[in-house]
Design a protein around this motif. Structure first.
Motif, PDB file in Angstrom:
ATOM      1  N   LYS A  28       0.816  -1.210   0.000  1.00  0.00           N
ATOM      2  CA  LYS A  28       0.000   0.000   0.000  1.00  0.00           C
ATOM      3  C   LYS A  28       0.850   1.261   0.000  1.00  0.00           C
ATOM      4  CE  LYS A  28      -4.366  -1.582   1.897  1.00  0.00           C
ATOM      5  NZ  LYS A  28      -5.442  -1.333   2.878  1.00  0.00           N
ATOM      6  N   SER A  29       2.001   1.201   0.661  1.00  0.00           N
ATOM      7  CA  SER A  29       2.841   2.395   0.749  1.00  0.00           C
ATOM      8  C   SER A  29       3.348   2.854  -0.604  1.00  0.00           C
ATOM      9  CB  SER A  29       4.035   2.113   1.670  1.00  0.00           C
ATOM     10  OG  SER A  29       4.793   1.016   1.181  1.00  0.00           O
ATOM     11  N   ALA A  30       3.378   1.927  -1.585  1.00  0.00           N
ATOM     12  CA  ALA A  30       3.891   2.277  -2.916  1.00  0.00           C
ATOM     13  C   ALA A  30       2.784   2.685  -3.877  1.00  0.00           C
ATOM     14  CB  ALA A  30       4.663   1.086  -3.497  1.00  0.00           C
ATOM     15  N   ARG A  31       1.530   2.713  -3.409  1.00  0.00           N
ATOM     16  CA  ARG A  31       0.411   2.952  -4.319  1.00  0.00           C
ATOM     17  C   ARG A  31       0.101   4.432  -4.542  1.00  0.00           C
ATOM     18  NH1 ARG A  31      -4.378  -1.413  -3.068  1.00  0.00           N
ATOM     19  NH2 ARG A  31      -3.062  -3.240  -2.706  1.00  0.00           N
ATOM     20  N   LYS A  32       0.737   5.323  -3.819  1.00  0.00           N
ATOM     21  CA  LYS A  32       0.394   6.738  -3.918  1.00  0.00           C
ATOM     22  C   LYS A  32       0.519   7.230  -5.353  1.00  0.00           C
ATOM     23  CE  LYS A  32       1.258  11.208  -1.768  1.00  0.00           C
ATOM     24  NZ  LYS A  32       2.035  11.949  -0.740  1.00  0.00           N
ATOM     25  N   GLY A  33      -0.590   7.777  -5.871  1.00  0.00           N
ATOM     26  CA  GLY A  33      -0.605   8.309  -7.224  1.00  0.00           C
ATOM     27  C   GLY A  33      -0.615   7.261  -8.308  1.00  0.00           C
ATOM     28  N   LYS A  34      -0.870   5.977  -7.949  1.00  0.00           N
ATOM     29  CA  LYS A  34      -0.819   4.907  -8.930  1.00  0.00           C
ATOM     30  C   LYS A  34      -2.102   4.073  -8.919  1.00  0.00           C
ATOM     31  CE  LYS A  34       4.220   4.350  -8.975  1.00  0.00           C
ATOM     32  NZ  LYS A  34       5.326   3.373  -8.919  1.00  0.00           N
ATOM     33  N   ILE A  35      -2.211   3.215  -9.929  1.00  0.00           N
ATOM     34  CA  ILE A  35      -3.317   2.262 -10.024  1.00  0.00           C
ATOM     35  C   ILE A  35      -2.745   0.862  -9.807  1.00  0.00           C
ATOM     36  CG2 ILE A  35      -5.064   1.230 -11.531  1.00  0.00           C
ATOM     37  CD1 ILE A  35      -5.233   3.933 -12.982  1.00  0.00           C
ATOM     38  N   TYR A  36      -3.272   0.196  -8.797  1.00  0.00           N
ATOM     39  CA  TYR A  36      -2.844  -1.183  -8.515  1.00  0.00           C
ATOM     40  C   TYR A  36      -3.590  -2.119  -9.467  1.00  0.00           C
ATOM     41  CZ  TYR A  36      -2.609  -5.676  -6.042  1.00  0.00           C
ATOM     42  OH  TYR A  36      -2.448  -7.002  -5.723  1.00  0.00           O
ATOM     43  N   LEU A  37      -2.824  -2.855 -10.272  1.00  0.00           N
ATOM     44  CA  LEU A  37      -3.403  -3.828 -11.201  1.00  0.00           C
ATOM     45  C   LEU A  37      -3.458  -5.185 -10.503  1.00  0.00           C
ATOM     46  CD1 LEU A  37      -1.431  -2.800 -14.428  1.00  0.00           C
ATOM     47  CD2 LEU A  37      -3.711  -2.041 -13.721  1.00  0.00           C
ATOM     48  N   ASP A  38      -4.607  -5.490  -9.935  1.00  0.00           N
ATOM     49  CA  ASP A  38      -4.767  -6.710  -9.127  1.00  0.00           C
ATOM     50  C   ASP A  38      -5.138  -7.880 -10.037  1.00  0.00           C
ATOM     51  OD1 ASP A  38      -5.315  -8.662  -7.317  1.00  0.00           O
ATOM     52  OD2 ASP A  38      -6.845  -7.560  -6.209  1.00  0.00           O
ATOM     53  N   TYR A  39      -4.219  -8.853 -10.132  1.00  0.00           N
ATOM     54  CA  TYR A  39      -4.447 -10.046 -10.953  1.00  0.00           C
ATOM     55  C   TYR A  39      -4.751 -11.268 -10.079  1.00  0.00           C
ATOM     56  CZ  TYR A  39       0.214 -11.369  -9.408  1.00  0.00           C
ATOM     57  OH  TYR A  39       1.283 -11.704  -8.631  1.00  0.00           O
ATOM     58  N   LEU A  40      -4.763 -11.084  -8.765  1.00  0.00           N
ATOM     59  CA  LEU A  40      -4.865 -12.218  -7.841  1.00  0.00           C
ATOM     60  C   LEU A  40      -6.278 -12.774  -7.718  1.00  0.00           C
ATOM     61  CD1 LEU A  40      -2.488 -10.917  -5.041  1.00  0.00           C
ATOM     62  CD2 LEU A  40      -1.992 -12.622  -6.795  1.00  0.00           C
ATOM     63  N   ARG A  41      -7.238 -12.151  -8.406  1.00  0.00           N
ATOM     64  CA  ARG A  41      -8.585 -12.727  -8.433  1.00  0.00           C
ATOM     65  C   ARG A  41      -8.616 -14.006  -9.268  1.00  0.00           C
ATOM     66  NH1 ARG A  41     -11.222  -9.486  -4.657  1.00  0.00           N
ATOM     67  NH2 ARG A  41     -10.488  -7.356  -4.897  1.00  0.00           N
ATOM     68  N   ASN A  42      -7.544 -14.262  -9.989  1.00  0.00           N
ATOM     69  CA  ASN A  42      -7.519 -15.376 -10.937  1.00  0.00           C
ATOM     70  C   ASN A  42      -6.757 -16.578 -10.387  1.00  0.00           C
ATOM     71  OD1 ASN A  42      -8.761 -13.775 -13.230  1.00  0.00           O
ATOM     72  ND2 ASN A  42      -6.940 -12.541 -12.813  1.00  0.00           N
ATOM     73  N   GLU A  43      -7.172 -17.042  -9.211  1.00  0.00           N
ATOM     74  CA  GLU A  43      -6.597 -18.251  -8.649  1.00  0.00           C
ATOM     75  C   GLU A  43      -7.686 -19.030  -7.945  1.00  0.00           C
ATOM     76  OE1 GLU A  43      -3.503 -17.392  -5.935  1.00  0.00           O
ATOM     77  OE2 GLU A  43      -4.618 -15.855  -4.846  1.00  0.00           O
ATOM     78  N   ARG A  44      -7.436 -20.308  -7.773  1.00  0.00           N
ATOM     79  CA  ARG A  44      -8.447 -21.204  -7.203  1.00  0.00           C
ATOM     80  C   ARG A  44      -8.871 -20.720  -5.816  1.00  0.00           C
ATOM     81  NH1 ARG A  44      -9.370 -26.091  -4.282  1.00  0.00           N
ATOM     82  NH2 ARG A  44     -10.685 -27.573  -5.425  1.00  0.00           N
TER      83      ARG A  44
END
Length: 947
Positions: free
Chosen positions: A855-871
């Motif tokens: 979270k500390s690195a997200r300032k001013g950025k968009i987090y591209l979350d790909y982890l929804r794609n696992e069993r």
């Protein structure tokens, strides 16, 4: 066995053809039903089976322990199989194929199914000694597999032509074979699952029925339900457990003889009772056949939510009502299936052991399957019911006679009785109970007379009151005006929020401080200081001392109520009788009757009386129950959100308790409004959640209060909720929630479900996802147009590799881009593809995109979350509300919506203003779309995985 193995390879094709031909001559569903036999004969039969399976053993093939001292070699022409019904930590079926001198074994939670569309999970377990295949009896508690074992089916098997190399099939994970059993026949297959499931400690397979003359349709009864008893002795699980004639010591399996026979419990009286039951059954079946033939068929439900009565001030007048005496006991549902009986509370809890004397009488009824509704009571000397004595029977072990008064008939022998008028149901109930032991099992009689006169007479006789029911009413779960209850004295449950100490110095209580819940808050209702016995003093004090807290749980208290009070966590529920409510809304002349173990504290509310049943409405309507409900539905305006938008919606056809309860303070969203919303969007929402494992976010007290995830089924779920068995990483089978109907979806409102999260794969193929999800989670400082630009970037990149995608809001600050795919990839491949895809985006624009969760690195950025794609991972469903202030919705968008000047927000309470979007659902084209990820993209993923 070695010889058998060789002969199979030579003659399997010929034998399969001949046996299949012979099988075609038999009726498709002519499965034999073994009749129960005496205990000695049953024990002898098990001895014979054990000896038979021991003789099949070829000890030159394998060094597996025999379970016996003698070693015999006996070449068997046909390969044996058995299926054992096993009640260990949970009931399951052990599917065992004899091969190379041992039993290759799989644990099948639901047992085999003749419907070819069923893919039953089969977890491979260790090989078992051949002799175990003949065992039926008890494995002592504490040993491996401790519990009751039934020999449910047995026979021979052979590989299907072209699949004779069984060893290769076991290695490759594909067995195809023909079964010749008493219950299980025809072509079957065991297929080992791929992906993560293949690497489990206990490999997961699927047991599948293949097409042939024995297969059944989806609506046909399952063979495990149709044929529940032992194939050898005809006994039920309860009878095997009761007799205890054979014992298998798992710990001694490697030492020699692991089983022994002991003298079983005498069944002389049981045999006489069995003969009497059979005689009754033969007499009654013919009387029922004509009536039952006209009723709809159904599988016997595991539990039916009870119909409940409204509190009324006075009895209804006029004709068309049946009046019964009100009973003061525990409401219970008796469910008889064969010789097995369950006694279930109004919430579905199993209290069979507590009322064993009643259950034993229900078991003797001359019908195979029946579900009764009634009340377990203790009768007083004057003929009334005594709840205090009943409670003493449960808690103190008092030996009071328990009587089950039956007042309704819900199911008989595969037929739904609930659609019949009550008067006809009770007539048939009388036939079912004919000849029953009246001490334990009775019909709750009724009168068709003047209700007011009967009520006054009941009060004169010191009865609790009466219940009036519409004679032509159908049985409908939940509370309605078809049933009305009138009490001579006020009596209801209360929650204990505190207590005072007795003035005489005894170890007990002086008075209980009582309350009930309203809108999630505990409301003080006064106190009771009478009705305690020496025993209840001790019991209550012990329970209350364990619940002591430093602060009061009540919302408000009059000053004198605090004097000398000790506060407790509001968990204990008690039954109290009182004269009336005072002007200050406190109970007057209250007396303690007993502890209610069948009620949870949160469901205790003040019972309100009504005058008469309200007419039912259909179509579009407004609330017309209580004034408070009208206000909640039509006049609440908070935070600029008008709840009145929902007042013209069609009501969902589900039963709700406290429909006016507020689930979101900001918007005024009520439980009824939530149910109506789910009902309205069901047609659009179901294609994306039906027949998938679901995780539900439940907020019983609303969005501003603690919420929790629920993914496993339990007895508290509303009607229509199903389950799908899924193995966890340790091979343990867990029943996940799933649903497929609009009624079930709307019913989630009763549980306070504010979010629905489906898996990315379907129940029929859990290991292969059919959609990919890219979650764009922006820093809150980013503008809407930056987020829309990122979504457009994802879409453009997907199009470049030939993949169409779909867009929706998350109900929060982000967006989801969803890609439908053909279910071909396993979960690790799908996850790696998504990971590589977002990595490419991050490298192309590292100042905007981020693929790590920090979270500390997200300032001013968009987090591209790909982890929804696992069993096992989930994401919020389209059209699902969110458990956030205002009740926002995760809604599908058109790609053109990215041009909107600001982030769109859709709320449940404002559905009327945006429901027009459903006319042009932008996700409609997704259903049925089967895209494939290009081979070159997958090759890169596979190269990365292998590296």
């Amino acid at each position: 066995m070695a010889g058998a193995k060789k002969s199979v390879k030579k003659t399997a094709g010929k034998k399969a053809a001949s046996k299949t031909s012979a099988a075609k001559k038999a009726p498709r569903k002519s499965l034999a039903k073994a009749k129960p036999i005496s205990s000695n004969r049953a024990s002898d039969a098990v001895d014979e089976q054990l000896e038979r399976y021991r003789s099949m053993r070829d000890f030159q093939v394998t060094a597996e322990p025999s379970g016996g001292s003698e070693k015999t070699k006996n070449e068997v022409e046909h390969l044996p199989f058995c299926i054992q019904k096993h009640a260990a930590s949970h009931l399951h079926y052990d599917f065992r194929l004899g091969w190379n001198g041992v039993l290759k074994s799989w644990a099948v939670a639901k047992g085999p199914s003749y419907f070819t569309g069923d893919k039953r999970l089969a977890v491979q377990v260790e090989d078992h000694p051949m002799e175990y295949g003949g065992f039926e009896g008890i494995i002592p508690a504490g040993q491996y597999g401790g519990g009751t074992v039934m020999l449910w089916d047995q026979g021979t098997w052979e590989p299907q032509p072209g699949h004779e190399d069984v060893d290769k099939g076991l290695r490759d994970g594909s067995l195809k074979f023909v079964m010749h059993g008493t219950k299980i026949k025809g072509k079957w297959a065991l297929i080992r699952m791929g992906g993560k499931a293949a690497n489990e400690r206990k490999p997961n397979w699927l047991l599948i029925k293949e097409h042939d003359e024995f297969e059944r349709g989806e609506a046909d009864p399952c063979v495990t339900v149709d044929e529940p008893n032992s194939v050898v002795t005809g006994r039920t699980m309860d009878q095997i457990a009761h007799n205890e004639d054979h014992v298998w010591n798992s710990k001694d399996t490697a030492k020699g003889k692991a089983w022994y026979r002991q003298v079983g419990r005498s069944e002389t009286s049981e045999e006489a009772e069995s003969a009497a039951i059979e005689k009754k059954r033969s007499m009654n079946v013919s009387a029922f056949e004509k009536s039952l033939s006209k009723l709809p068929k159904e599988h016997q439900p595991s539990f039916i939510a009870p119909q409940l009565a409204l509190q009324a001030i006075s009895p209804p007048t006029g004709e068309g009502w049946l009046h019964e005496l009100k009973l003061d006991g525990y409401r219970m549902q008796a469910r008889k299936d064969g010789s097995g009986v369950q006694m279930l509370t109004r919430k579905g809890l199993d209290w069979t052991d507590r009322v064993r004397s009643v259950a034993n009488e229900v078991a003797k009824l001359a019908v195979d399957k029946v579900t009764l509704d009634g009340e377990v009571v203790v009768l007083a000397e004057n003929g009334t019911t005594n709840f205090a004595d009943l409670q003493a029977s449960f808690q103190d072990g008092a030996t009071n006679l328990l009587t089950y008064f039956c007042f309704d008939l819900l199911h008989v022998d595969g037929h739904n009785m609930r659609e019949l008028p009550l008067k006809q149901r009770k007539e048939m109930l009388g036939n079912v109970l004919d000849g029953a032991n009246g001490d334990h099992l009775r019909m709750s009689e009724h009168l068709e007379t003047n209700g007011e006169e009967l009520f006054h007479k009941a009060c004169e006789l010191h009865a609790e009151g009466i219940v009036s029911k519409k004679a032509m009413g159908r049985y409908s779960s939940g509370r309605s005006g078809d049933w009305l209850k009138m009490k001579c004295l006020h009596e209801q449950e209360f929650v204990v929020g505190g207590f005072t100490l007795p003035s005489n110095g005894i170890q007990g209580v002086g008075a209980l401080l009582l309350g009930y819940y309203r809108d999630g808050k505990l409301i003080y209702a006064g106190r009771t200081g009478t009705g305690f016995t020496q025993k209840t003093h001790k019991i209550l004090r012990k329970k209350l001392d364990e619940l002591i807290e430093s602060t009061t749980p009540f919302e408000q208290l009059p000053g004198d109520a605090k004097r000398g009070a000790k506060w407790v966590r509001p968990e204990l529920v008690v039954q109290v009788r009182f004269a009336t409510w005072t002007a200050d809304n406190l109970v007057r002349q209250a007396a303690f009757l007993g502890v209610r173990e069948d009620k949870s504290a949160r469901e205790v509310v003040r019972e309100e009386a009504t005058v008469a049943p309200r007419p039912k409405r259909s179509g579009k309507t407004t609330f017309d129950a209580k004034p408070s409900e009208k206000i909640a539905a039509a006049h609440i305006v908070k935070g600029g959100v008008a709840a009145k938008n929902l007042t013209t919606m069609e009501h969902a056809p589900v039963r709700l308790t406290h429909p006016s309860k507020i689930l979101d303070e900001t918007s005024g969203l009520t439980k009824q409004m939530l149910a109506d919303y789910y009902w309205a969007v069901a047609e659009d929402m179901l294609p994306h959640i039906a027949d998938r494992p679901l995780s539900l976010v439940r907020c019983p007290e609303g969005s501003g209060k603690p919420c929790f995830f629920q993914k496993h089924v339990n007895a508290m779920l509303p009607p229509g909720i199903g389950s799908v068995d899924i193995a966890d990483k340790n091979g343990k089978i867990e029943p996940y929630i799933t649903l497929s109907t609009a009624e079930a979806l709307a019913g989630l409102a009763q549980m306070g479900v504010l979010e629905v999260h489906p898996w990315g794969s379907r129940n029929e193929d859990l290991e292969h996802p059919d959609r990919l999800i890219f979650d764009l989670d922006p820093d809150e400082t980013l503008d809407w147009n930056v987020l829309t630009g990122a979504a457009a970037d994802v879409r453009k990149r997907l199009k470049a590799i030939g993949l169409e995608s779909f867009l929706k809001t998350t109900g929060g600050k982000g967006l989801h881009v969803v890609v439908p795919i053909a279910p071909k990839l396993d979960w690790p491949e799908a996850k790696e593809f998504a990971h590589e895809f977002v990595n490419v985006m991050e490298k192309a624009n590292p100042s905007l995109y981020l693929t790590k969760m920090t979270k500390s690195a997200r300032k001013g950025k968009i987090y591209l979350d790909y982890l929804r794609n696992e069993r096992g991972a989930t994401s919020v469903a389209p059209f699902s509300p969110r458990a956030r202030a205002g009740g926002p919705v995760s809604l599908p968008l058109k790609w053109s919506d990215l041009k909107l000047p600001e982030r769109p927000v859709f709320r449940v309470a404002e559905f009327e203003s945006w429901k027009g979007r459903l006319k042009t659902d932008p996700w409609k084209a997704m259903v049925g779309m089967k895209q494939s990820i290009p081979a070159e993209a997958l090759d890169r993923v596979r190269t990365r995985r292998s590296a």
